[in-house]
Scaffold this motif. Structure first.
Motif, short mmCIF file in Angstrom:
data_model
loop_
_atom_site.label_atom_id
_atom_site.label_comp_id
_atom_site.label_asym_id
_atom_site.label_seq_id
_atom_site.Cartn_x
_atom_site.Cartn_y
_atom_site.Cartn_z
N VAL A 181 0.84 -1.21 0.00
CA VAL A 181 0.00 0.00 0.00
C VAL A 181 0.87 1.26 0.00
O VAL A 181 0.57 2.23 -0.70
CB VAL A 181 -0.98 -0.02 1.20
N ALA A 182 1.95 1.22 0.76
CA ALA A 182 2.86 2.38 0.80
C ALA A 182 3.52 2.60 -0.57
O ALA A 182 3.66 3.74 -1.01
CB ALA A 182 3.93 2.18 1.86
N ILE A 183 3.91 1.53 -1.22
CA ILE A 183 4.51 1.66 -2.55
C ILE A 183 3.52 2.25 -3.54
O ILE A 183 3.86 3.14 -4.33
CB ILE A 183 5.04 0.29 -3.04
N ILE A 184 2.29 1.78 -3.51
CA ILE A 184 1.26 2.29 -4.42
C ILE A 184 0.99 3.77 -4.15
O ILE A 184 0.90 4.58 -5.07
CB ILE A 184 -0.02 1.44 -4.32
N ALA A 185 0.86 4.13 -2.87
CA ALA A 185 0.60 5.53 -2.52
C ALA A 185 1.77 6.42 -2.95
O ALA A 185 1.56 7.50 -3.52
CB ALA A 185 0.35 5.66 -1.03
N GLY A 186 2.99 5.99 -2.67
CA GLY A 186 4.16 6.76 -3.09
C GLY A 186 4.27 6.88 -4.60
O GLY A 186 4.63 7.92 -5.13
N PHE A 187 3.92 5.79 -5.29
CA PHE A 187 3.94 5.79 -6.75
C PHE A 187 2.95 6.81 -7.31
O PHE A 187 3.27 7.58 -8.21
CB PHE A 187 3.62 4.39 -7.27
N LEU A 188 1.74 6.83 -6.74
CA LEU A 188 0.72 7.76 -7.23
C LEU A 188 1.09 9.21 -6.96
O LEU A 188 0.89 10.08 -7.81
CB LEU A 188 -0.64 7.43 -6.60
N MET A 189 1.66 9.48 -5.78
CA MET A 189 2.11 10.85 -5.49
C MET A 189 3.24 11.25 -6.42
O MET A 189 3.29 12.38 -6.93
CB MET A 189 2.55 10.96 -4.04
N GLY A 190 4.17 10.34 -6.64
CA GLY A 190 5.29 10.63 -7.54
C GLY A 190 4.85 10.80 -8.98
O GLY A 190 5.38 11.65 -9.71
N LEU A 191 3.87 10.02 -9.39
CA LEU A 191 3.35 10.13 -10.75
C LEU A 191 2.71 11.49 -10.97
O LEU A 191 2.92 12.13 -12.01
CB LEU A 191 2.33 9.02 -11.01
N GLU A 192 1.95 11.96 -9.98
CA GLU A 192 1.34 13.28 -10.08
C GLU A 192 2.41 14.37 -10.21
O GLU A 192 2.29 15.28 -11.03
CB GLU A 192 0.47 13.56 -8.86
#
Length: 64
Positions: free
Chosen positions: A14-25
């Motif tokens: 979940v942390a990886i997915i959340a970090g990925f989405l923030m970084g993608l933005e």
């Protein structure tokens, strides 16, 4: 607190997915500290907190 492998994997995932989405933005908006940075920071912070929670209450363990 005892942390089993399945719970650890779910929380880090979940942390990886959340970090990925923030970084993608941030990467889409051409800002510094994009995809990889945010993903790794989120993963590192999660692992640090989970390890700290695992040793909570032990007298001889100090993570600071």
């Amino acid at each position: 607190m005892e942390l089993d492998t399945q719970e650890f994997v779910i929380k880090t995932g979940v942390a990886i997915i959340a970090g990925f989405l923030m970084g993608l933005e941030r990467q889409v908006k051409n800002k510094p500290a994009g995809l990889k940075t945010n993903t790794l920071v989120a993963l590192g912070a999660t692992i640090f907190i989970l390890v700290g929670m695992t040793f909570e209450g032990d007298d001889e363990t100090d993570l600071t």
